[in-house]
Write a protein that holds these residues in place. Structure first.
Motif, PDB file in Angstrom:
ATOM      1  N   VAL A  26      -7.991  10.662  -2.489  1.00 34.23           N
ATOM      2  CA  VAL A  26      -8.148   9.217  -2.323  1.00 34.23           C
ATOM      3  C   VAL A  26      -9.522   8.969  -1.717  1.00 34.23           C
ATOM      4  N   LEU A  42      -7.375   7.662  -6.707  1.00 34.95           N
ATOM      5  CA  LEU A  42      -7.346   6.295  -6.189  1.00 34.95           C
ATOM      6  C   LEU A  42      -8.573   6.032  -5.327  1.00 34.95           C
ATOM      7  N   ALA A  77      -7.101   0.336  -5.410  1.00 30.96           N
ATOM      8  CA  ALA A  77      -6.237  -0.507  -4.577  1.00 30.96           C
ATOM      9  C   ALA A  77      -7.154  -1.470  -3.835  1.00 30.96           C
ATOM     10  N   GLU A  78      -7.138  -2.728  -4.241  1.00 31.92           N
ATOM     11  CA  GLU A  78      -8.003  -3.753  -3.661  1.00 31.92           C
ATOM     12  C   GLU A  78      -7.187  -4.575  -2.673  1.00 31.92           C
ATOM     13  N   ASP A  79      -7.466  -4.413  -1.398  1.00 32.72           N
ATOM     14  CA  ASP A  79      -6.708  -5.065  -0.340  1.00 32.72           C
ATOM     15  C   ASP A  79      -7.441  -6.338   0.082  1.00 32.72           C
ATOM     16  N   CYS A 121     -12.962   2.793   7.597  1.00 32.67           N
ATOM     17  CA  CYS A 121     -11.834   2.323   6.783  1.00 32.67           C
ATOM     18  C   CYS A 121     -10.721   1.773   7.683  1.00 32.67           C
ATOM     19  N   VAL A 154     -12.120   6.442   0.153  1.00 35.40           N
ATOM     20  CA  VAL A 154     -12.051   5.285   1.045  1.00 35.40           C
ATOM     21  C   VAL A 154     -13.455   4.933   1.517  1.00 35.40           C
ATOM     22  N   TYR A 207      -9.435   3.190  -2.381  1.00 35.12           N
ATOM     23  CA  TYR A 207      -8.924   2.089  -1.564  1.00 35.12           C
ATOM     24  C   TYR A 207     -10.112   1.340  -0.988  1.00 35.12           C
ATOM     25  N   LEU A 236       0.827  -1.205   0.000  1.00 34.17           N
ATOM     26  CA  LEU A 236       0.000   0.000   0.000  1.00 34.17           C
ATOM     27  C   LEU A 236       0.862   1.257   0.000  1.00 34.17           C
ATOM     28  N   ALA A 268      -4.318   2.280   6.510  1.00 35.55           N
ATOM     29  CA  ALA A 268      -4.441   2.883   5.180  1.00 35.55           C
ATOM     30  C   ALA A 268      -4.590   4.393   5.297  1.00 35.55           C
TER      31      ALA A 268
END
Length: 418
Positions: free
Chosen positions: A146, A193, A228-230, A152, A148, A195, A132, A156
Protein backbone atom coordinates in the motif's frame (compact mmCIF):
# COMPACT_ATOMS: atom_id res chain seq x y z
CA UNK A 1 -30.14 -44.54 52.11
CA UNK A 2 -26.38 -44.09 51.79
CA UNK A 3 -24.31 -44.02 54.91
CA UNK A 4 -22.93 -40.77 56.25
CA UNK A 5 -19.47 -41.80 55.11
CA UNK A 6 -20.69 -42.03 51.52
CA UNK A 7 -22.01 -38.48 51.46
CA UNK A 8 -19.72 -35.79 50.01
CA UNK A 9 -18.02 -33.66 52.61
CA UNK A 10 -19.25 -30.05 52.59
CA UNK A 11 -16.72 -27.73 51.09
CA UNK A 12 -16.66 -25.47 54.15
CA UNK A 13 -15.58 -28.29 56.46
CA UNK A 14 -12.33 -29.21 54.80
CA UNK A 15 -10.27 -28.52 51.71
CA UNK A 16 -8.43 -31.81 51.98
CA UNK A 17 -8.26 -33.77 48.74
CA UNK A 18 -9.54 -37.33 48.72
CA UNK A 19 -6.71 -39.81 48.10
CA UNK A 20 -8.78 -41.23 45.23
CA UNK A 21 -9.18 -37.83 43.50
CA UNK A 22 -6.40 -36.92 41.01
CA UNK A 23 -4.44 -33.75 41.60
CA UNK A 24 -5.62 -30.82 39.46
CA UNK A 25 -3.51 -30.27 36.40
CA UNK A 26 -1.96 -26.82 36.01
CA UNK A 27 -3.91 -24.48 33.72
CA UNK A 28 -2.62 -23.95 30.21
CA UNK A 29 -1.37 -20.45 29.38
CA UNK A 30 -3.97 -17.97 28.19
CA UNK A 31 -4.06 -18.08 24.37
CA UNK A 32 -2.28 -15.11 22.77
CA UNK A 33 -3.92 -12.42 20.69
CA UNK A 34 -3.40 -12.52 16.93
CA UNK A 35 0.15 -11.91 15.80
CA UNK A 36 -0.94 -9.17 13.41
CA UNK A 37 -1.56 -6.94 16.45
CA UNK A 38 2.15 -6.92 17.14
CA UNK A 39 2.88 -4.47 14.35
CA UNK A 40 -0.05 -2.11 15.00
CA UNK A 41 0.60 0.67 17.49
CA UNK A 42 -1.99 2.56 19.50
CA UNK A 43 -2.81 6.01 18.14
CA UNK A 44 -0.53 8.64 19.71
CA UNK A 45 -3.25 11.24 19.13
CA UNK A 46 -5.74 9.30 21.28
CA UNK A 47 -3.13 8.94 24.01
CA UNK A 48 -2.37 12.66 23.92
CA UNK A 49 -6.08 13.47 24.14
CA UNK A 50 -6.25 11.41 27.33
CA UNK A 51 -3.28 13.31 28.78
CA UNK A 52 -4.78 16.69 27.96
CA UNK A 53 -8.33 16.11 29.17
CA UNK A 54 -7.92 18.66 32.00
CA UNK A 55 -10.31 21.56 31.30
CA UNK A 56 -7.59 24.15 31.83
CA UNK A 57 -5.54 22.77 28.93
CA UNK A 58 -5.96 24.56 25.61
CA UNK A 59 -5.48 21.67 23.23
CA UNK A 60 -4.53 22.01 19.59
CA UNK A 61 -4.06 18.23 19.51
CA UNK A 62 -7.39 16.67 18.56
CA UNK A 63 -8.84 16.79 15.08
CA UNK A 64 -12.30 17.41 16.53
CA UNK A 65 -15.18 19.48 15.17
CA UNK A 66 -16.33 22.34 17.38
CA UNK A 67 -19.21 20.96 19.50
CA UNK A 68 -20.83 24.36 19.99
CA UNK A 69 -21.39 24.49 16.22
CA UNK A 70 -23.41 21.25 16.07
CA UNK A 71 -26.99 21.82 14.91
CA UNK A 72 -28.35 20.10 18.00
CA UNK A 73 -31.94 21.22 17.56
CA UNK A 74 -32.06 20.31 13.87
CA UNK A 75 -30.62 16.85 14.53
CA UNK A 76 -32.93 16.30 17.51
CA UNK A 77 -35.92 17.30 15.38
CA UNK A 78 -34.91 14.77 12.75
CA UNK A 79 -34.79 11.97 15.32
CA UNK A 80 -38.15 13.01 16.76
CA UNK A 81 -39.66 13.00 13.29
CA UNK A 82 -38.52 9.51 12.32
CA UNK A 83 -39.50 8.03 15.68
CA UNK A 84 -42.92 9.65 15.37
CA UNK A 85 -43.57 8.89 11.70
CA UNK A 86 -41.74 5.63 10.91
CA UNK A 87 -40.75 4.01 14.22
CA UNK A 88 -41.22 0.45 13.02
CA UNK A 89 -38.75 0.76 10.16
CA UNK A 90 -36.38 3.19 11.94
CA UNK A 91 -35.85 0.73 14.79
CA UNK A 92 -35.72 -2.43 12.68
CA UNK A 93 -32.91 -4.28 10.91
CA UNK A 94 -32.13 -2.83 7.50
CA UNK A 95 -30.25 -3.59 4.31
CA UNK A 96 -26.48 -3.59 4.28
CA UNK A 97 -26.24 -1.07 1.44
CA UNK A 98 -27.98 1.61 3.51
CA UNK A 99 -31.11 3.75 3.73
CA UNK A 100 -32.27 4.51 0.15
CA UNK A 101 -33.28 8.09 1.04
CA UNK A 102 -29.89 8.77 2.60
CA UNK A 103 -28.05 7.32 -0.38
CA UNK A 104 -30.14 9.47 -2.74
CA UNK A 105 -29.29 12.59 -0.73
CA UNK A 106 -25.57 11.77 -0.61
CA UNK A 107 -25.55 11.03 -4.33
CA UNK A 108 -27.14 14.41 -5.04
CA UNK A 109 -24.54 16.20 -2.92
CA UNK A 110 -21.63 14.42 -4.60
CA UNK A 111 -23.06 15.13 -8.05
CA UNK A 112 -23.45 18.81 -7.19
CA UNK A 113 -19.76 18.92 -6.25
CA UNK A 114 -18.68 17.49 -9.62
CA UNK A 115 -18.67 13.72 -9.11
CA UNK A 116 -21.66 12.24 -10.95
CA UNK A 117 -23.13 9.66 -8.57
CA UNK A 118 -26.27 7.56 -8.29
CA UNK A 119 -27.71 6.08 -5.12
CA UNK A 120 -26.73 2.59 -6.24
CA UNK A 121 -23.09 3.68 -6.46
CA UNK A 122 -22.97 4.12 -2.67
CA UNK A 123 -22.60 2.03 0.46
CA UNK A 124 -23.43 3.66 3.80
CA UNK A 125 -20.78 2.91 6.41
CA UNK A 126 -20.27 3.39 10.12
CA UNK A 127 -18.04 6.41 9.62
CA UNK A 128 -15.58 6.69 6.76
CA UNK A 129 -13.08 4.81 8.92
CA UNK A 130 -15.17 1.67 8.40
CA UNK A 131 -15.16 2.32 4.67
CA UNK A 132 -11.37 2.21 4.76
CA UNK A 133 -11.44 -1.03 6.75
CA UNK A 134 -13.85 -2.59 4.25
CA UNK A 135 -11.58 -1.61 1.37
CA UNK A 136 -8.61 -3.17 3.12
CA UNK A 137 -10.61 -6.36 3.68
CA UNK A 138 -11.79 -6.50 0.08
CA UNK A 139 -8.51 -5.61 -1.64
CA UNK A 140 -5.50 -6.56 0.44
CA UNK A 141 -3.75 -9.86 1.01
CA UNK A 142 -1.01 -10.08 3.66
CA UNK A 143 2.18 -8.69 2.20
CA UNK A 144 0.48 -6.56 -0.45
CA UNK A 145 1.98 -3.11 -0.92
CA UNK A 146 0.00 0.00 0.00
CA UNK A 147 1.40 3.37 -0.99
CA UNK A 148 0.69 6.31 1.31
CA UNK A 149 1.53 9.99 1.46
CA UNK A 150 4.36 10.72 3.86
CA UNK A 151 3.19 11.97 6.36
CA UNK A 152 -0.14 10.11 6.47
CA UNK A 153 -3.38 9.87 8.48
CA UNK A 154 -2.58 7.69 11.49
CA UNK A 155 -5.73 5.54 11.56
CA UNK A 156 -5.12 4.57 7.94
CA UNK A 157 -1.70 3.24 8.92
CA UNK A 158 -3.40 1.21 11.67
CA UNK A 159 -5.91 -0.20 9.18
CA UNK A 160 -3.23 -1.30 6.75
CA UNK A 161 -1.22 -2.78 9.59
CA UNK A 162 -4.16 -4.94 10.65
CA UNK A 163 -4.53 -6.11 7.05
CA UNK A 164 -0.90 -7.28 7.05
CA UNK A 165 0.01 -4.93 4.22
CA UNK A 166 3.47 -3.55 3.59
CA UNK A 167 3.18 0.24 3.74
CA UNK A 168 5.52 2.16 1.43
CA UNK A 169 5.71 5.97 1.79
CA UNK A 170 5.65 8.33 -1.17
CA UNK A 171 7.48 11.65 -0.69
CA UNK A 172 5.50 14.89 -0.57
CA UNK A 173 6.13 18.61 -0.69
CA UNK A 174 3.98 21.62 0.24
CA UNK A 175 1.49 20.66 -2.53
CA UNK A 176 1.19 17.02 -1.49
CA UNK A 177 2.27 13.81 -3.16
CA UNK A 178 5.05 14.04 -5.76
CA UNK A 179 3.86 12.47 -9.06
CA UNK A 180 7.34 11.57 -10.32
CA UNK A 181 8.15 9.81 -7.06
CA UNK A 182 4.79 8.02 -7.17
CA UNK A 183 5.47 6.80 -10.70
CA UNK A 184 8.94 5.51 -9.84
CA UNK A 185 7.85 3.79 -6.62
CA UNK A 186 4.78 2.23 -8.26
CA UNK A 187 6.92 0.80 -11.05
CA UNK A 188 9.29 -0.71 -8.50
CA UNK A 189 6.86 -1.89 -5.81
CA UNK A 190 3.82 -2.98 -7.87
CA UNK A 191 1.31 -1.74 -5.27
CA UNK A 192 -2.24 -2.93 -4.83
CA UNK A 193 -3.51 0.36 -3.41
CA UNK A 194 -2.68 4.03 -3.02
CA UNK A 195 -4.27 5.81 -0.06
CA UNK A 196 -4.52 9.58 -0.37
CA UNK A 197 -6.33 12.50 1.32
CA UNK A 198 -6.02 15.08 -1.46
CA UNK A 199 -8.06 17.92 0.06
CA UNK A 200 -6.96 19.56 3.34
CA UNK A 201 -4.97 16.49 4.24
CA UNK A 202 -4.63 15.13 7.75
CA UNK A 203 -2.10 15.92 9.22
CA UNK A 204 -0.71 18.64 6.93
CA UNK A 205 -3.77 20.56 5.71
CA UNK A 206 -2.32 20.44 2.17
CA UNK A 207 -4.43 20.28 -0.98
CA UNK A 208 -3.27 18.36 -4.04
CA UNK A 209 -3.53 20.60 -7.15
CA UNK A 210 -5.60 19.53 -10.15
CA UNK A 211 -2.57 18.71 -12.30
CA UNK A 212 -1.17 16.37 -9.67
CA UNK A 213 -4.55 14.69 -9.24
CA UNK A 214 -4.56 13.99 -12.97
CA UNK A 215 -1.03 12.58 -12.70
CA UNK A 216 -2.09 10.31 -9.81
CA UNK A 217 -5.05 9.05 -11.84
CA UNK A 218 -2.81 8.35 -14.84
CA UNK A 219 -0.27 6.54 -12.67
CA UNK A 220 -3.02 4.28 -11.31
CA UNK A 221 -4.15 3.45 -14.85
CA UNK A 222 -0.58 2.88 -16.02
CA UNK A 223 0.56 0.69 -13.12
CA UNK A 224 -2.75 -1.00 -12.32
CA UNK A 225 -3.34 -0.07 -8.68
CA UNK A 226 -6.48 1.00 -6.81
CA UNK A 227 -6.90 4.45 -5.26
CA UNK A 228 -8.62 5.02 -1.93
CA UNK A 229 -9.48 8.73 -1.99
CA UNK A 230 -10.47 9.91 1.49
CA UNK A 231 -12.42 13.18 1.57
CA UNK A 232 -13.66 14.00 5.08
CA UNK A 233 -12.73 17.70 4.89
CA UNK A 234 -13.59 18.71 1.32
CA UNK A 235 -16.65 20.80 2.22
CA UNK A 236 -14.66 22.87 4.74
CA UNK A 237 -13.09 25.25 2.20
CA UNK A 238 -12.55 28.83 3.41
CA UNK A 239 -10.89 30.31 0.33
CA UNK A 240 -9.69 29.34 -3.14
CA UNK A 241 -11.40 27.21 -5.76
CA UNK A 242 -12.74 23.69 -5.36
CA UNK A 243 -10.70 20.96 -7.05
CA UNK A 244 -12.40 17.95 -8.60
CA UNK A 245 -11.88 14.66 -6.76
CA UNK A 246 -9.64 12.07 -8.36
CA UNK A 247 -12.73 9.84 -8.56
CA UNK A 248 -14.27 12.30 -11.04
CA UNK A 249 -11.36 11.97 -13.48
CA UNK A 250 -11.92 9.51 -16.36
CA UNK A 251 -8.42 8.02 -16.15
CA UNK A 252 -9.11 6.57 -12.69
CA UNK A 253 -12.90 6.28 -12.59
CA UNK A 254 -12.81 2.48 -12.77
CA UNK A 255 -10.23 2.09 -9.98
CA UNK A 256 -11.00 4.81 -7.41
CA UNK A 257 -13.02 4.41 -4.22
CA UNK A 258 -14.18 7.74 -2.75
CA UNK A 259 -14.72 7.87 1.01
CA UNK A 260 -16.90 10.54 2.63
CA UNK A 261 -18.24 11.37 6.06
CA UNK A 262 -20.87 13.36 7.92
CA UNK A 263 -18.55 13.68 10.94
CA UNK A 264 -17.11 17.07 10.00
CA UNK A 265 -20.28 18.68 8.61
CA UNK A 266 -23.00 17.29 10.92
CA UNK A 267 -21.60 15.46 13.97
CA UNK A 268 -19.05 12.67 14.47
CA UNK A 269 -21.25 10.96 17.07
CA UNK A 270 -23.62 9.91 14.27
CA UNK A 271 -20.83 7.65 12.92
CA UNK A 272 -22.13 7.94 9.38
CA UNK A 273 -19.93 7.71 6.32
CA UNK A 274 -20.24 6.53 2.75
CA UNK A 275 -18.22 4.68 0.15
CA UNK A 276 -18.55 5.34 -3.58
CA UNK A 277 -16.87 2.59 -5.59
CA UNK A 278 -17.03 0.70 -8.90
CA UNK A 279 -19.67 -2.03 -8.88
CA UNK A 280 -17.49 -5.11 -8.33
CA UNK A 281 -15.52 -3.51 -5.52
CA UNK A 282 -18.66 -2.13 -3.92
CA UNK A 283 -20.27 -5.59 -3.91
CA UNK A 284 -17.17 -7.03 -2.23
CA UNK A 285 -17.36 -4.31 0.42
CA UNK A 286 -21.05 -5.09 1.00
CA UNK A 287 -20.13 -8.70 1.78
CA UNK A 288 -17.31 -7.55 4.07
CA UNK A 289 -19.71 -5.21 5.87
CA UNK A 290 -22.26 -7.99 6.35
CA UNK A 291 -19.58 -9.91 8.22
CA UNK A 292 -18.57 -6.83 10.23
CA UNK A 293 -21.86 -5.36 11.46
CA UNK A 294 -24.74 -6.39 9.11
CA UNK A 295 -25.58 -2.72 8.52
CA UNK A 296 -25.05 0.76 9.94
CA UNK A 297 -27.53 1.99 12.57
CA UNK A 298 -30.97 2.19 10.96
CA UNK A 299 -32.30 5.00 13.13
CA UNK A 300 -29.18 7.13 12.66
CA UNK A 301 -29.41 6.75 8.89
CA UNK A 302 -33.11 7.59 8.91
CA UNK A 303 -32.50 10.67 11.05
CA UNK A 304 -29.70 11.86 8.80
CA UNK A 305 -31.89 11.43 5.73
CA UNK A 306 -34.70 13.36 7.45
CA UNK A 307 -32.26 16.10 8.46
CA UNK A 308 -31.07 16.45 4.87
CA UNK A 309 -34.70 16.70 3.75
CA UNK A 310 -35.93 19.16 6.36
CA UNK A 311 -32.86 21.28 7.15
CA UNK A 312 -30.40 23.30 5.08
CA UNK A 313 -27.08 21.52 5.55
CA UNK A 314 -25.35 23.86 3.08
CA UNK A 315 -26.31 26.87 5.19
CA UNK A 316 -25.11 25.09 8.33
CA UNK A 317 -21.77 24.21 6.71
CA UNK A 318 -21.35 27.81 5.57
CA UNK A 319 -21.59 28.90 9.20
CA UNK A 320 -19.07 26.27 10.25
CA UNK A 321 -16.67 27.38 7.52
CA UNK A 322 -16.91 31.02 8.64
CA UNK A 323 -16.14 30.09 12.24
CA UNK A 324 -13.23 27.84 11.26
CA UNK A 325 -11.77 30.48 8.98
CA UNK A 326 -11.68 32.98 11.85
CA UNK A 327 -10.00 30.35 14.04
CA UNK A 328 -7.46 29.48 11.37
CA UNK A 329 -6.65 33.16 10.96
CA UNK A 330 -6.20 33.56 14.72
CA UNK A 331 -3.73 30.68 14.72
CA UNK A 332 -1.79 32.01 11.74
CA UNK A 333 -1.67 35.47 13.32
CA UNK A 334 -0.24 34.09 16.56
CA UNK A 335 2.30 31.58 15.26
CA UNK A 336 5.13 34.06 14.53
CA UNK A 337 5.35 34.95 18.21
CA UNK A 338 4.63 31.43 19.46
CA UNK A 339 7.21 29.38 17.56
CA UNK A 340 10.99 29.78 17.56
CA UNK A 341 12.62 31.93 14.92
CA UNK A 342 13.25 29.88 11.80
CA UNK A 343 10.06 27.82 12.14
CA UNK A 344 7.87 27.23 9.08
CA UNK A 345 4.17 26.57 8.70
CA UNK A 346 1.57 26.43 5.93
CA UNK A 347 -1.64 28.37 5.26
CA UNK A 348 -4.36 25.79 4.57
CA UNK A 349 -7.28 26.93 2.44
CA UNK A 350 -9.68 24.88 4.54
CA UNK A 351 -9.97 21.85 6.78
CA UNK A 352 -8.83 21.66 10.38
CA UNK A 353 -5.02 21.63 10.58
CA UNK A 354 -1.89 23.73 10.32
CA UNK A 355 1.38 21.85 9.81
CA UNK A 356 4.46 23.45 11.34
CA UNK A 357 8.16 22.60 11.40
CA UNK A 358 10.50 23.85 14.12
CA UNK A 359 14.11 24.77 13.35
CA UNK A 360 16.75 22.06 13.16
CA UNK A 361 17.64 20.65 16.55
CA UNK A 362 14.16 20.94 18.04
CA UNK A 363 12.21 17.78 18.93
CA UNK A 364 8.45 18.37 19.07
CA UNK A 365 7.86 15.03 20.77
CA UNK A 366 10.36 15.69 23.55
CA UNK A 367 8.93 19.18 24.11
CA UNK A 368 5.31 18.06 24.42
CA UNK A 369 5.54 17.40 28.17
CA UNK A 370 6.86 20.93 28.66
CA UNK A 371 3.97 22.33 26.63
CA UNK A 372 1.42 20.36 28.65
CA UNK A 373 3.06 21.75 31.78
CA UNK A 374 2.10 25.18 30.45
CA UNK A 375 -1.49 23.95 29.87
CA UNK A 376 -1.30 23.76 26.08
CA UNK A 377 -0.96 20.78 23.74
CA UNK A 378 -0.26 19.83 20.13
CA UNK A 379 0.48 16.59 18.27
CA UNK A 380 4.11 15.82 17.41
CA UNK A 381 4.47 15.14 13.71
CA UNK A 382 6.87 12.20 13.82
CA UNK A 383 4.22 9.43 14.32
CA UNK A 384 2.48 10.43 11.06
CA UNK A 385 5.50 9.37 8.98
CA UNK A 386 5.83 5.83 7.70
CA UNK A 387 9.20 6.76 6.22
CA UNK A 388 11.91 8.74 7.99
CA UNK A 389 10.16 10.84 10.65
CA UNK A 390 10.74 14.56 11.07
CA UNK A 391 11.12 15.18 14.83
CA UNK A 392 10.73 18.93 14.31
CA UNK A 393 7.22 18.67 12.81
CA UNK A 394 3.95 19.22 14.68
CA UNK A 395 0.25 19.36 13.87
CA UNK A 396 -1.95 22.13 15.25
CA UNK A 397 -5.75 21.88 15.06
CA UNK A 398 -7.58 25.21 15.19
CA UNK A 399 -11.23 24.11 15.20
CA UNK A 400 -12.19 23.58 18.84
CA UNK A 401 -11.27 26.96 20.35
CA UNK A 402 -12.52 30.48 19.74
CA UNK A 403 -9.99 33.02 18.43
CA UNK A 404 -9.28 34.53 21.86
CA UNK A 405 -8.61 31.07 23.31
CA UNK A 406 -6.31 30.27 20.39
CA UNK A 407 -4.36 33.46 21.07
CA UNK A 408 -3.99 32.52 24.73
CA UNK A 409 -2.98 28.97 23.83
CA UNK A 410 -0.26 30.26 21.54
CA UNK A 411 1.04 32.57 24.28
CA UNK A 412 1.34 29.49 26.47
CA UNK A 413 2.99 27.56 23.65
CA UNK A 414 5.67 30.26 23.35
CA UNK A 415 6.81 29.45 26.90
CA UNK A 416 7.68 25.93 25.73
CA UNK A 417 10.48 27.33 23.58
CA UNK A 418 11.62 30.13 25.90
Amino acid sequence: MPSAAALPEPAHRSSRRSPDRPAPRPSAPTPPVASRLGNVASSPVREILALTARPEVISFAGGLPAPELFDVEGIAAAYRAVLRDVPESALQYSTTEGDPALREAVAARLTARGTATGADDLLVTTGSQQALTLLATALLEPGDVVLVEDPCYLAALQTFGFAGARVVPVPTDDDGILPDALDEIAARERPTLLYVVPTFQNPTGRTLPAARRAAVAEAAARHGFWIAEDDPYGELRFEGEDVLPIAALPAAADRTALLGSFSKVMAPGLRLGHLRAPAALRRACVVAKQAADLHTSTVDQAAAARYLRDSDLDAHVAGVRAAYRARRDAMLDGLPAALPEGSRWNRPEGGMFVWATLPAGFDAGALLATAVGHDVAYVPGAPFFSGTPDPAALRLSFTTHAPDEIAEGLRRLAKTFA
